[in-house]
Each structure stands twice: as structure tokens, then as C-alpha cells.
Scaffold this active site. Structure first.
Site, mmCIF file in Angstrom:
data_model
loop_
_atom_site.group_PDB
_atom_site.id
_atom_site.type_symbol
_atom_site.label_atom_id
_atom_site.label_comp_id
_atom_site.label_asym_id
_atom_site.label_seq_id
_atom_site.Cartn_x
_atom_site.Cartn_y
_atom_site.Cartn_z
ATOM 1 N N CYS A 70 0.813 -1.228 0.000
ATOM 2 C CA CYS A 70 0.000 0.000 0.000
ATOM 3 C C CYS A 70 0.843 1.274 0.000
ATOM 4 C CB CYS A 70 -0.975 -0.015 1.175
ATOM 5 S SG CYS A 70 -0.209 0.000 2.816
ATOM 6 N N HIS A 100 -2.636 0.791 6.957
ATOM 7 C CA HIS A 100 -2.954 0.785 5.531
ATOM 8 C C HIS A 100 -3.152 2.213 5.036
ATOM 9 C CE1 HIS A 100 -4.244 -1.096 1.805
ATOM 10 N NE2 HIS A 100 -5.253 -0.243 1.752
ATOM 11 N N HIS A 145 -5.960 1.500 -4.402
ATOM 12 C CA HIS A 145 -5.010 1.026 -3.396
ATOM 13 C C HIS A 145 -4.523 -0.382 -3.716
ATOM 14 C CE1 HIS A 145 -7.958 -1.390 -0.654
ATOM 15 N NE2 HIS A 145 -8.405 -1.361 -1.881
#
Length: 324
Positions: A237, A286, A298
Site C-alpha cells: 500500500c 494501511h 489502493h
């Protein structure tokens, strides 16, 4: 006491009493919802562990770079001292030939701190100014040699410590990945992705730097999530967000936590999002990029690919947003 044959029915009854239930009946397979719940927990844990791994990796790279620079300095100083030592030997030999102290100069070339000999030679006026300067230079450089060596050694030990931390985090990640893949395959949801995916074209409302960010991020759609991935064939990420903003000329730190800290003075309300904003979730484990129109792009987790989803469908423990 005599024991006769036990009737079949009684034997079955006794067996049921004495046998553990699990031995008679196989454990039921987890339901779909149970498997998904376990996967969710694994994904949450993996988010944090991967960021720990990335942080340890960054520290290792920094420590290794520091060691490299210090070691190079030490080697250069070592060469300088060796060259000056040779010159000092010549000076000492010449001094001896001219009637100098034969008992002192051998100690000079082998000593770490030849102060006494230098002082005697200088005070006795036994050398020219040029020779005195060479001896002083040798003394000065020789004094710093041990300090440079010690600093390089300390940096090397620090790098090795960080390397061990990276290996520890990597081992835990590999276990998590194995569990994630096992569940995903059972669910028929494992997606290996395509490292050569050309992605899709961004046509959203972004402009300026944000347009460049999302153009890059959308071009990665379909590529696999890879822990520690910084492209071009796979991403995690924060690797994706870092590279996407780099494409727009903005340098972000490597890890999710570092990106959040970097954006301390750039926080924006989740109700005031603009394309390109970074959205942090999962206890800062994240990070994703807001694409506009209620969507994010993402790199989610193992067994999945870079993708565009509705923020409302993802909304897992949102922490906040940063506008680079």
C-alpha cells in the site's frame, strides 16, 4: 472377577462415553462467514506487520549506508596515514644519517601516538619546516584513525542489528501470507494479478499534481499486492502511494507510519476529501489514494491486486487523511 463379552449396544454406549467427541466426528469445516472473518483478522495483522517490516528495512538501509560512508572515510584515512608513515620513515632515516637519535625513530613508525618523538625532533631543531609539517600531519591523521575505525565498526553493528530485525519481520510475514493464501484459495478468491498489467486510464476529476498521481496509480491496476513491494511489477500500500506521488514530483517517506507523521501539518477532514489525498486506516497499517467520486485506488493485501473500490465499501477503521 470375570468379564464376559459386552453386548454390542452396550459397547457402543461405553465407547461414546469414553471416546472424545472429536475422535468420533470430524471437526466441521468453517463456514464461509467464519473463513472471511479469519481472513479479515489476518489482513489486519498483516497490514501492521508489513509496515513494521518496511520500517525495519528502511532503518537497515540507512544504517548500512552510514556504515558504508564511515568505512570509506576510514579506508581513505588509512591510506593517508600509510602514505604519511612512509614519509615519516624517510624523515627518521635521514635524521639518523645526519646524526640523529638512532634509538627513537623506530618507535615512531610503529606507535599510534608518537608525541614524544615528534616533540624531541621539533624542539631539537633537527628538521626543516617542511619535514615538521609532515610529521605533524602524520600525528594528526594517526590520532583520528582509531576514532574513524571505531565509528565504522559501531555503524556496522547497528546495520547488522537492523538486518536481524528485518529477517524477524519477514519470517512472520511469510507465515501470515501462507495462511492468507490458504483461506483465499478455499474461498476461490485468490487473485495472483499480472505484474505486466497496463492498468486503466484515469478519467476522474483530479487536476494538477493529483492528476499525475492518479494517472500513475491507475496504470498499476491489476498488478499484484506484494509485501514490501515498490514496483514496477507489484506493490504494497505505501509503496504505491510513495511512487504515485513521486510521479507528481513529491517525495513521501516509505512506510505508512512515516507518511502519516510526514503529513502531520497536512491533515484534512474525511468529509472534505479531494482527489490525490492519502487515506489512512487499520490503525495506520494501511494507506490508499482518494480518486474522487467516492472511490479509492489502493494495493489491498496478499492474494489481491491494485484496484479501485468505493470508499464506503472499504471503510475499515478510517484514521484520517493527508493532502501532500
Amino acid at each position: 472377577m470375570r468379564f464376559g463379552r459386552v453386548p454390542v449396544a452396550a459397547g457402543i454406549a461405553i465407547g461414546l462415553v469414553l471416546s472424545p467427541m472429536g475422535a468420533a466426528v470430524a471437526d466441521p469445516k468453517p463456514t464461509l462467514s467464519q473463513a472471511k472473518a479469519k481472513l479479515e483478522k489476518l489482513n489486519d495483522k498483516a497490514d501492521k506487520v508489513v509496515d513494521q517490516y518496511n520500517t525495519a528495512t528502511e532503518r537497515y538501509k540507512k544504517a548500512k549506508s552510514t556504515y558504508g560512508k564511515l568505512n570509506d572515510n576510514y579506508k581513505r584515512k588509512l591510506e593517508t596515514v600509510a602514505d604519511l608513515r612512509a614519509q615519516v620513515i624517510n624523515i627518521a632515516v635521514d635524521t639518523y644519517r645526519l646524526g640523529g637519535d638512532v634509538t627513537s625513530w623506530p618507535g615512531l613508525v610503529g606507535a599510534d601516538n608518537p608525541d614524544d618523538f615528534l616533540a624531541r625532533m621539533a624542539s631539537a631543531g633537527q628538521m626543516s619546516k617542511e619535514r615538521a609539517e609532515k610529521l605533524a600531519a602524520f600525528d594528526r591523521e594517526n590520532r583520528g584513525l582509531k576514532a574513524e575505525r571505531d565509528k565504522a565498526q559501531e555503524a556496522l553493528e547497528a546495520a547488522e542489528k537492523e538486518r536481524d530485525a528485518v529477517e524477524k519481520e519477514r519470517a512472520e510475514i511469510l507465515k501470515l501470507i501462507a495462511e492468507q493464501k490458504k483461506i483465499l484459495r478455499k474461498l476461490g478468491a485468490y487473485n495472483p494479478g499480472n505484474p505486466n498489467s497496463v492498468g486503466i486510464k484515469y478519467t476522474g476529476p483530479a487536476s494538477g499534481n493529483a492528476a499525475a498521481v492518479l494517472k500513475f496509480a491507475y496504470a498499476q491496476v491489476g498488478k499484484p499486492y506484494v509485501y514490501g513491494g515498490t514496483g514496477p511489477g507489484g506493490w504494497d500500500c505505501s509503496g504505491l502511494t510513495q511512487a504515485a506521488w513521486r510521479a507528481a514530483g513529491v517525495s513521501l517517506p516509505r512506510t505508512t507510519w512515516q507518511q502519516w507523521a510526514w503529513g502531520a501539518g497536512r491533515k484534512v477532514d474525511l468529509n472534505d476529501l479531494q482527489p490525490g489525498d492519502l487515506i489512512f486506516s487499520e490503525g495506520l497499517g494501511h494507506v490508499s489514494i482518494y480518486a474522487g467520486n467516492g472511490e479509492i485506488v489502493h494495493a489491498p493485501q496478499t492474494g489481491d491486486v491494485v484496484k479501485i473500490v468505493k470508499l464506503s465499501s472499504y471503510g475499515r477503521n478510517l484514521q484520517g487523511a493527508v493532502r501532500p
